[in-house]
Every structure is written in structure tokens, then in C-alpha cells.
Enzyme design. Structure first.
Site, PDB file in Angstrom:
ATOM      1  N   GLU A 104       0.823  -1.213   0.000  1.00 39.55           N
ATOM      2  CA  GLU A 104       0.000   0.000   0.000  1.00 39.55           C
ATOM      3  C   GLU A 104       0.851   1.254   0.000  1.00 39.55           C
ATOM      4  O   GLU A 104       0.574   2.208  -0.743  1.00 39.55           O
ATOM      5  CB  GLU A 104      -0.926  -0.021   1.221  1.00 39.55           C
ATOM      6  CG  GLU A 104      -1.920   1.137   1.232  1.00 39.55           C
ATOM      7  CD  GLU A 104      -2.976   0.968   2.310  1.00 39.55           C
ATOM      8  OE1 GLU A 104      -3.788   0.017   2.208  1.00 39.55           O
ATOM      9  OE2 GLU A 104      -2.997   1.774   3.256  1.00 39.55           O
ATOM     10  N   GLN A 152       9.073  35.214 -13.203  1.00 38.55           N
ATOM     11  CA  GLN A 152       9.924  34.250 -12.516  1.00 38.55           C
ATOM     12  C   GLN A 152       9.242  33.633 -11.294  1.00 38.55           C
ATOM     13  O   GLN A 152       9.403  32.434 -11.018  1.00 38.55           O
ATOM     14  CB  GLN A 152      11.235  34.925 -12.102  1.00 38.55           C
ATOM     15  CG  GLN A 152      12.314  33.959 -11.658  1.00 38.55           C
ATOM     16  CD  GLN A 152      13.624  34.672 -11.358  1.00 38.55           C
ATOM     17  OE1 GLN A 152      13.760  35.303 -10.314  1.00 38.55           O
ATOM     18  NE2 GLN A 152      14.564  34.591 -12.294  1.00 38.55           N
ATOM     19  N   ARG A 173      -2.917  32.527 -19.242  1.00 33.61           N
ATOM     20  CA  ARG A 173      -3.336  33.623 -18.375  1.00 33.61           C
ATOM     21  C   ARG A 173      -2.391  34.804 -18.535  1.00 33.61           C
ATOM     22  O   ARG A 173      -1.169  34.666 -18.395  1.00 33.61           O
ATOM     23  CB  ARG A 173      -3.359  33.146 -16.912  1.00 33.61           C
ATOM     24  CG  ARG A 173      -3.584  34.231 -15.877  1.00 33.61           C
ATOM     25  CD  ARG A 173      -4.963  34.826 -15.960  1.00 33.61           C
ATOM     26  NE  ARG A 173      -5.228  35.680 -14.809  1.00 33.61           N
ATOM     27  CZ  ARG A 173      -6.209  36.559 -14.762  1.00 33.61           C
ATOM     28  NH1 ARG A 173      -7.028  36.713 -15.805  1.00 33.61           N
ATOM     29  NH2 ARG A 173      -6.406  37.287 -13.679  1.00 33.61           N
TER      30      ARG A 173
END
Length: 380
Positions: A241, A278, A267
Site C-alpha cells: 500500500e 519568474q 493567463r
């Protein structure tokens, strides 16, 4: 040292990602009937039984391939809760049957669990025993050719829809590691009742509830492994798991990173795409660094499973790396999107779904304890 998947695994991975994208939606509300329909579809694709040997109905794939397919499922399926449920079923329930079950048990239980006809749940956590797995209070007392189980489990993944439970109980109080025993318990066994599903902050597509056991009679031939082997069963299931289950989060992280890059290119602010700033571009580079670093650690742990390694550190490190990376990557994806990031969408969904990953399969604090102990740093 080869970091590339073989062509057959890549083909399977791409097919699973495409299947998940087109067939496994993300319903607004959990519906047990709809959940089972998707589960059957996943079963037909072999997703719920990837690492199970072919003679028992699985695909017979390695741990590395199983991780790759789980990553593909997380990438294509926008319901991370569903991916989590599939992984919990496969790695915490079916793999213990493969490793500890008798031939009769394997042939009786595994085919329907691999096909998607039946769903499994692992009953380990209790109100007074979470991180302290040896502190269970659920008791199993031998009575002729049966055991009688009494106790309560909580936070049991898949329990509201489960057909069978891998149930942990104490058969020898005070016996420590050898005091626990694992049982295969049919969900319709008299005395076993499941409470209402929890309302959770994340992984909402994965049903979870309490389980109450009152004088539940289980035939002795449904003991998994042998009496006293419960801790070994649990430890083995957690190796699987903590490694392969978390591959699902790698897929989600990859999908969200890609969409964040696309968003940053489209955008515009101050006359330029925000990806040119940056502060934004470096944040996305950090997202990529976390994803790729965690991915390498997880596949290293998966390769160890295939090699039969007894290393306890690699699975714990993989679990730590993926869960922490998923939370921070989700927060970064929200930040890049600004106000849109706190609206309903995959960025905020990743944050909600990733937060529980630091808790289940052993909390991250417990993982650090386990790693320190394996390094010889345990407190006397």
C-alpha cells in the site's frame, strides 16, 4: 539501472489512462450503485487485479507495472477517491490473500474480487488503535471450528460497499506481534454491521465508515495465514500500500502540473503570460521537481517489491515523499491560479484529496519513526 518502462507497460498505461478519462467520471455526489458500475468497468479492464496471478483472475503484473497502471488511473480519473478505493482493495486486501492465503482461499475469493464483481475492505483501525496497530481491542475467541469476533473498526475504506473484509483481531491478548490474527469475513455475516458513510474533506469518492462486530462467527478455514500471523499479514499489505497505492497520487500530480503549465501560458497579466514571470515559473519548476523526485522514490520501492527486498525504508520513504509532494504541489497549483484556485476545480481538489495521504497507511510521523528504527536510531 533503467528508468524507462518497457513498451508493453507503456501501452497498458496509456490504455488505462484513456479508459479512465472517458469511462470513469467524477460524480458530484457519491452513489453506491453508480460506484459499483464504475467498479465493474474497472474490473473488466483488469485494473482492480493488476498484481494478482493470472490463474486467480488477475493480470499477473509486477509491482512496477501495477504502480504504473495505478499512476495511469490517477492521471485519467478525476475522482481520486475512486482510484484510492481501487488501490486499497487491491494492495491492502487482495495481495495479502495472494501471499498468505491457502490455495482454496485464493480460488474461492480472488476471481470475483479481480473481475470487479466483489469489493474488499481492510478492517484494521479502531477508535483506540490507529498508529498503535498492536493495540487492537477487537477480540477473536476460538469456539470449536469457528472464531467469534467482537469489536469496532473505524475509518474503514470501502466498508459501505464491501462484500468481504480482511479483518484483524486479537487472538492472544498481550501476545504483541504474535497476538493478532487475520480473518476473511463475508459482509453479510450475522453480527457485522456497517455505519453510515463519513462526510470527508477529501477523497469523497471513496466510501468509508465504521464497522461493528457483535458475536460474528467466522469459520476457522477463513483465517488468513495462521493464528498469530495477523501482524505479518498487516506488515506485508502496508509494504504494497505504501508503495503502489501512492502511485495514484503521482498520476493526479502529473495531470495538475500539466494543466498548471497550460494555465500559466494562457493567463495574461501586465500584458504578458504569467508563466513568463519568474515567481510563477519557478513555482511550477518546483512542482515538477517534487513530482519527479517522488516518482523516482516510489518506483525504486516498487522494484524492491519485485526483487523480494525486505527493506522497510524504501516503502516508508516513498509514502513520505509522495504524500508531502502532493500536498505542496496542490497548494502551488492553487497559488498559480490565484482566485480561480480556490474555486471548485482540480487544484483545490488535489489539496483536499492529498491531505489525507499524510494520515492513512501510517501517518507520516509514524513513517519517520519506522525509518529511524530501521536505521538503528530507535529509543531504548
Amino acid at each position: 539501472m533503467n528508468f524507462d518502462l518497457d513498451p508493453e507497460t507503456e501501452e497498458m498505461r496509456d490504455a488505462i489512462a484513456s479508459f479512465a478519462r472517458h469511462k470513469l467520471g467524477a460524480p458530484a455526489e457519491f452513489d453506491p450503485e453508480e460506484f459499483r458500475q464504475r467498479w465493474l468497468l474497472a474490473g473488466k479492464q483488469g485494473v482492480v487485479g493488476t498484481a494478482i496471478p493470472e490463474e486467480y483472475g488477475g493480470l499477473g503484473q509486477s509491482a512496477v507495472t501495477a504502480a504504473a497502471l495505478m499512476e495511469a488511473l490517477g492521471y485519467g480519473c478525476r475522482d481520486t477517491g475512486f482510484t484510492f478505493s481501487v488501490a486499497a482493495h487491491l494492495f491492502a486486501c487482495l495481495m495479502p490473500v495472494v501471499e498468505f492465503g491457502t490455495e482454496e482461499q485464493k480460488r474461492r475469493w480472488l476471481p470475483a474480487l479481480c473481475s470487479g464483481e466483489r469489493i474488499a475492505a481492510h478492517g484494521i483501525t479502531e477508535p483506540e488503535a490507529g498508529s498503535d496497530a498492536l493495540g487492537l481491542r477487537t477480540r477473536a475467541v476460538r469456539d470449536g471450528d469457528h472464531y467469534v469476533l467482537n469489536g469496532d473498526k473505524c475509518f474503514t475504506t470501502n466498508s459501505p460497499v464491501a462484500d468481504v473484509f480482511v479483518m484483524q483481531a486479537v487472538t492472544r491478548p498481550g501476545g504483541g506481534f504474535f497476538g493478532l490474527t487475520s480473518f476473511l469475513v463475508e459482509a453479510d455475516t450475522p453480527g457485522l454491521t456497517v455505519g453510515p458513510p463519513y462526510s470527508k474533506v477529501g477523497l469523497r469518492g471513496s466510501p468509508m465508515a465504521d464497522v461493528h462486530l457483535e458475536d460474528v462467527r467466522v469459520p476457522a478455514d477463513q483465517v488468513l495465514g495462521s493464528e498469530g500471523a495477523g501482524a505479518s499479514v498487516f506488515t506485508s499489505s502496508m509494504k504494497w500500500e505504501r508503495t503502489c497505492l501512492f502511485a495514484g497520487f503521482l498520476g493526479v500530480m502529473r495531470r495538475v502540473t500539466e494543466s498548471t503549465v497550460d494555465y500559466a501560458k494562457e493567463r495574461r497579466q501586465f500584458g504578458s503570460p504569467i508563466g513568463g514571470f519568474q515567481a510563477v515559473s519557478h513555482r511550477i519548476v518546483d512542482m515538477t521537481l517534487r513530482l519527479e523526485s517522488a516518482r523516482l522514490m516510489l518506483y525504486k520501492a516498487a522494484a524492491g517489491l519485485d526483487d523480494g527486498s525486505q527493506d522497510e525504508i524504501a516503502p516508508a520513504l516513498a509514502k513520505l515523499a509522495v504524500s508531502e509532494a502532493a500536498v505542496q504541489l496542490g497548494l502551488d497549483a492553487v497559488q498559480v491560479r490565484g482566485a480561480l484556485g480556490i474555486l471548485d476545480g482540480e487544484a483545490e481538489t488535489l489539496v483536499r484529496d492529498a491531505l489525507p495521504s499524510r494520515i492513512f497507511s501510517g501517518t507520516n510521523d509514524i513513517q519517520k519513526n519506522n525509518i529511524a528504527r530501521a536505521m538503528g536510531l530507535a529509543r531504548r
